[in-house]
Write an enzyme that holds these catalytic residues in place. Structure first.
Site, PDB file in Angstrom:
ATOM      1  N   ASP A  28      35.663  33.665  11.698  1.00  0.00           N
ATOM      2  CA  ASP A  28      36.316  32.440  11.241  1.00  0.00           C
ATOM      3  C   ASP A  28      35.618  31.207  11.835  1.00  0.00           C
ATOM      4  O   ASP A  28      35.299  31.198  13.032  1.00  0.00           O
ATOM      5  CB  ASP A  28      37.776  32.493  11.731  1.00  0.00           C
TER       6      ASP A  28
ATOM      7  N   GLU B  13      31.916  32.574   8.662  1.00  0.00           N
ATOM      8  CA  GLU B  13      32.476  31.569   7.747  1.00  0.00           C
ATOM      9  C   GLU B  13      31.900  30.212   8.143  1.00  0.00           C
ATOM     10  O   GLU B  13      32.221  29.684   9.215  1.00  0.00           O
ATOM     11  CB  GLU B  13      34.001  31.505   7.835  1.00  0.00           C
TER      12      GLU B  13
END
Ligand code: GLC
Length: 558
Positions: free
Chosen positions: A220, A283
């Site tokens: 993330d 990401e």
């Protein structure tokens, strides 16, 4: 007993580089299957639906689970209070180990979503850190002294950094007399990755999941782990158009993409690489494909968002593919992403961008392109039945930034793409016996997995056919990509080649039919082997290929 199984070798395809050849399917656990009637999906619900994903179903190769860790849920699981455990809301530790085992038994790899940039403010590390400037966790977060006080005596933040979810990125903590940094919610304090103890603790946690049989990770917002060591203010960009958000008016020079970051990823990969065949994907938080290419390496992929941003237009896709080719070249392996849990659903978004009413037709054509491009496809749950954005009334909104009411604040409500999966047309749609945590779409009575399984013209039937074609063709899985100009503003075409095999893809973006001349593709014959429609047509004797509106045809050179 921790699961230590690897995917059964008889079932697993493609060896250690499977992540280049295979297809990843993202599951938002709260919305997949609810087995205890609380309206929220759980791990057992995922296990129940693994057959939808495995060889006898869609035929994907891996599942990526959005966060499954304990969380107070302010950012719906992306605020983690213990990175090494399973959220009791979603199930038990045993359920998780069983999920890994059952997925592996079906040849499906399991990818976890690691949220390592920040924790929840309920995390034990933060509780200890906020309580005192001394102790082992004192420097686990980015604490800074105020730069002074304003005229009302309120402490002033250390710099001008902003939260992506609105307001200042700094929150004052009276017990320490200091501010802490949060790029997202106040409840998501940022970890201090420049503290070696933080890195050590995180990598230990990574090892723990690998030991439980996990096959890889999605990281993330990974490119913001490191900040500039001195935390200087970001430059303000002058002359931006009125209406530009405060976030966009800053050049994010010091709060992301620091030059020593690749070394950190190297240290993470060294652990992941201890066993061959484990994948990771970062990401990219706010950045273009150039950054994505720079941060990718032989074993590590990085999302780029060009396909998510592109409207449904052949001209845009032609440019995008040329740019992609230029930036990623032959050596860097890209990803193919049309949707995820933060974006408008692709059927809604793409159809709206071209003012096309038939969202299913666009969904079929879009996935025919996505599954024939160079790069690893990441499919988002529900796209396979053409789910559309669900309109959620204000008083039902869950996504925190969408609840923020403030002048100049604009946010797309991410609940719209997180609605529960309608498995059947029955009440509760085979998802829950209770009240779903987010409402279903208005069309869930007719748009369900069961309904589409019975219809060869459905979006889901197209997904199954197209996934099978990709699996069958090395050129589609790992071949080169050369774009062709076959004429026609609304036509996109490219050739994929590998191992002496050639595949030609021709896509008509328009709602009306068209005929293209296949001569620029070279000698055929070119029998059709698949496409958006169940019955693709063959080229005529002079090499003309007739395409229906919103049709993509895949042809093989013989
Ligand atoms: C990532 C996630 C998003 C989350 C944010 C903060 O962008 O995809 O859902 O809100 O990180 O954790």
């Amino acid at each position: 007993m921790p699961a230590t199984t690897q995917p059964a070798s008889s079932l697993a395809r493609y060896g250690t580089e499977w992540w280049r050849e295979g297809i990843v399917y993202q599951i938002y656990p709260r919305s997949y299957g609810d087995t205890d009637g609380d309206g929220v999906g759980d791990l057992r619900g995922i296990i129940e639906h693994l057959d939808h994903l495995g060889r006898d179903g869609l035929g994907v190769d891996a599942i990526w689970l959005s966060p499954i860790y304990p969380s107070p849920g302010f950012d719906v699981g992306y605020d983690v209070s213990d990175h090494a455990a399973v959220d009791p809301l979603l199930g038990t530790e045993t359920d998780f180990d069983r999920l890994v085992r059952e997925a592996h038994d079906r040849g499906l790899r399991v990818i976890l979503d690691l949220v390592m940039n920040h924790t929840s403010d309920r995390h034990a590390w933060f509780q200890a850190s906020r309580a005192s400037r001394a102790g082992p966790y004192a420097d686990f977060y980015l604490w800074q002294d105020p730069t002074g006080v304003d005229e009302d005596g309120r402490p002033l933040p250390p710099n001008n950094w902003l939260s992506f979810f609105g307001g200042s990125a700094w929150q004052y903590e009276p017990s320490r007399g200091q501010f802490y940094l949060h790029t997202f919610l106040v409840e998501q304090p940022e970890l201090n990755w420049r503290n070696p103890a933080v890195e050590e603790a995180q990598l230990k946690m990574v090892r723990g999941w690998l030991d439980r049989g996990v096959d890889g990770f999605r990281l993330d917002v990974f490119n913001i782990f490191l900040k500039h060591p001195e935390l200087p203010s970001n430059p303000e960009i002058q002359g931006m158009a009125p209406g530009t958000s405060a976030w966009d008016r800053q050049e994010h020079k010091y709060d992301r993409d620091q030059p020593d970051f690749p070394e950190l990823i190297g240290r993470f990969r060294a652990i992941v690489d201890e066993v061959p065949g484990r994948m990771s994907v970062g990401e990219l938080f706010y950045g273009g494909p150039e950054t994505s290419a720079t941060l990718s390496n032989r074993n590590h992929m990085v999302f780029d968002w060009e396909l998510v941003r592109a409207p449904w237009s052949a001209a845009e896709y032609r440019d995008l593919l040329d740019r992609r080719q230029q930036i990623f070249g032959e050596d860097i392996w890209p990803t193919v992403v049309l949707s995820n849990h933060d974006q408008s659903r692709q059927a809604s978004r793409l159809a709206a961008s071209a003012r096309i009413a038939d969202t299913d037709a666009v969904a079929r054509a879009a996935v025919a392109i996505a599954l024939t491009l160079r790069g690893t496809p990441f499919l988002y749950y529900g796209e396979e039945i053409g789910l559309r954005d669900v309109v959620v009334p204000f008083d039902e909104i869950i996504d925190p930034p969408a609840r923020r009411v403030e002048e100049g604040w604009v946010w797309w409500n991410r609940d719209g793409c997180r609605s529960p999966m309608p498995w059947t047309g029955d009440p509760g749609h085979g998802f829950t016996t209770g009240k779903p945590w987010i409402r279903f779409g208005d069309d869930a009575d007719t748009r369900s997995v069961a309904a589409q399984a019975a219809d060869p013209g459905s979006v889901m039937a197209a997904y199954r056919r197209l996934i099978a074609v990709r699996h069958d063709r090395p050129s589609l899985r790992h071949g080169s990509l050369r774009r062709l100009d076959l004429g026609g503003d609304d036509v996109l075409s490219y050739v994929r080649e590998a191992d002496g095999e050639t595949t030609l893809v021709v896509a008509n973006f328009a709602g009306e039919g068209t005929t293209v001349d296949l001569a620029p593709a070279g000698d055929g014959p070119w029998p059709p082997i698949g496409g958006s429609h169940p019955d693709p047509g063959a080229p005529d004797a002079s090499g003309g290929l007739a395409l229906r509106g919103l049709e993509v045809v895949i042809l093989a050179r013989r």
